[in-house]
Design an enzyme around this catalytic site. Sequence first.
Site, PDB file in Angstrom:
ATOM      1  N   ASP A   1       0.839  -1.208   0.000  1.00  0.00           N
ATOM      2  CA  ASP A   1       0.000   0.000   0.000  1.00  0.00           C
ATOM      3  C   ASP A   1       0.872   1.256   0.000  1.00  0.00           C
ATOM      4  O   ASP A   1       2.040   1.224   0.394  1.00  0.00           O
ATOM      5  CB  ASP A   1      -0.957   0.014   1.209  1.00  0.00           C
ATOM      6  CG  ASP A   1      -0.243  -0.041   2.552  1.00  0.00           C
ATOM      7  OD1 ASP A   1       0.717  -0.818   2.685  1.00  0.00           O
ATOM      8  OD2 ASP A   1      -0.638   0.703   3.477  1.00  0.00           O
TER       9      ASP A   1
ATOM     10  N   GLU B   1       0.160  -0.905   5.908  1.00  0.00           N
ATOM     11  CA  GLU B   1       1.215  -0.385   6.777  1.00  0.00           C
ATOM     12  C   GLU B   1       0.985   1.089   7.026  1.00  0.00           C
ATOM     13  O   GLU B   1       1.200   1.594   8.124  1.00  0.00           O
ATOM     14  CB  GLU B   1       2.590  -0.603   6.146  1.00  0.00           C
ATOM     15  CG  GLU B   1       3.751  -0.459   7.137  1.00  0.00           C
ATOM     16  CD  GLU B   1       4.242   0.966   7.313  1.00  0.00           C
ATOM     17  OE1 GLU B   1       4.890   1.253   8.333  1.00  0.00           O
ATOM     18  OE2 GLU B   1       3.980   1.816   6.448  1.00  0.00           O
ATOM     19  N   GLU B   2       0.501   1.792   5.988  1.00  0.00           N
ATOM     20  CA  GLU B   2       0.375   3.245   6.070  1.00  0.00           C
ATOM     21  C   GLU B   2      -0.914   3.684   6.761  1.00  0.00           C
ATOM     22  O   GLU B   2      -1.087   4.847   7.067  1.00  0.00           O
ATOM     23  CB  GLU B   2       0.430   3.856   4.657  1.00  0.00           C
ATOM     24  CG  GLU B   2       1.679   3.496   3.856  1.00  0.00           C
ATOM     25  CD  GLU B   2       2.930   4.214   4.348  1.00  0.00           C
ATOM     26  OE1 GLU B   2       2.886   4.833   5.436  1.00  0.00           O
ATOM     27  OE2 GLU B   2       3.951   4.136   3.653  1.00  0.00           O
TER      28      GLU B   2
ATOM     29  N   GLU C   1      11.722  -0.769   4.501  1.00  0.00           N
ATOM     30  CA  GLU C   1      11.422   0.672   4.638  1.00  0.00           C
ATOM     31  C   GLU C   1      12.627   1.506   4.201  1.00  0.00           C
ATOM     32  O   GLU C   1      13.776   1.116   4.410  1.00  0.00           O
ATOM     33  CB  GLU C   1      11.076   1.011   6.096  1.00  0.00           C
ATOM     34  CG  GLU C   1       9.729   0.485   6.561  1.00  0.00           C
ATOM     35  CD  GLU C   1       8.550   1.099   5.828  1.00  0.00           C
ATOM     36  OE1 GLU C   1       8.690   2.175   5.215  1.00  0.00           O
ATOM     37  OE2 GLU C   1       7.474   0.477   5.859  1.00  0.00           O
TER      38      GLU C   1
HETATM   39 ZN    ZN Z   1       6.722   2.387   4.204  1.00  0.00          ZN
END
Ligand code: ZN
Length: 390
Positions: free
Chosen positions: A76, A142-143, A171
């Site tokens: 995402d 994740e976001e 990341e």
């Molecule tokens: Zn990220």
Amino acid sequence: MPTTEAAELSPTLALACELIRRPSVTPDDLGCQALMIERLEALGFQIERLPFGDVENFWATRGHHGPLLAFAGHTDVVPSGPHLHWDTPPFEPVIDDDGMLRGRGAADMKGSLAAMVTAVERFVAAHPDHHGRIGFLITSDEEGPAVDGTRAVVEHLRETHDRLDYCIVGEPSSTDRLGDVIKNGRRGSLGGVLHVKGIQGHVAYPHLARNPIHQAMPALDALTHEHWDEGNAFFPATSFQISNLRSGTGATNVIPGDVEVVFNFRFSTEVTHEQLKTRTEALLDAHGLDYRLDWTLNGEPFLTAEGDLVEAAVAGVEDAVGIRPTLSTSGGTSDGRFIATLGSQVVELGPCNATIHQVNERVRAADLDDLSRVYEAILARLFVNGTARP
Ligand SMILES: [Zn+2]
């Protein structure tokens, strides 16, 4: 001339572009995971799709013996905002004249996902009977709330007792050059919403009221000056910050009935969230406040101070790009906080983060090829040169 003609691109860049073309704003995946699964199945990975709520996740493993190294990441992306604010359309990847791959997710973190897949493709081709197991833990949340993503997959792994010895989260950890920073931990995040109750009244009759602003101020002052810890070799001292303060009706002649204070701790491994709560409440009690306090633990701190994975990651960067990375625990929370609860060694290693969550997100295209070589070098360090102890 800007280009993304597939024939002219490396396998890593071609896959990164395919992923960026899917506007997978949280929690949508829009086929990103299917693309990855197709590539991993071709390498003999066992795939377990793990949808929770409206979030798509998958867990994939290859190999049967020895320690497991998992690559973790998210498909995402954060919203692009209005496309007219971008120099190029956010979901039409392009490599510009400066060699930058542009598009939402280029740096955070579809570029890393592509680099992971191609690294494993080359590694498996060269070492089909490699030592150890390779895994992928991929989520589409994740976001956003990050409830049905990595956290849920980690609980599934805990229940099935699947081990996860080492985890590389993709990341964007790098600052100025690819590989200059590896994150080997993150601070914890603890949020609080404090309601201090007073008695509303007319400012001309203060003896009939109790002003909660006046009552809260000395306590808030004490909280901002409290020395929570010293930090340690890996973490700066714990910090307390007030982010919102609300009170009053807007009228100039009304003593308000309450104050709302929103605050956040970023904390080191020298204190626990329980200690921070206890100390905060003791301080508020000492000031005689009538209050309610609601806590949210956003993430525990985690730290992989040393071990096989940190050694292999540092050496892998040196092998592939010739610079020595520094270890850091700076930045916000990440999904590493959930994975570390399995007792895994966790590092975050990805491209430069200068433009993440911004318009015109971009990453040096050559960095993604280098990142793929870094991931491959780490696999070689752990599973060919025999660093890893089963
Ligand atoms: Zn990220």
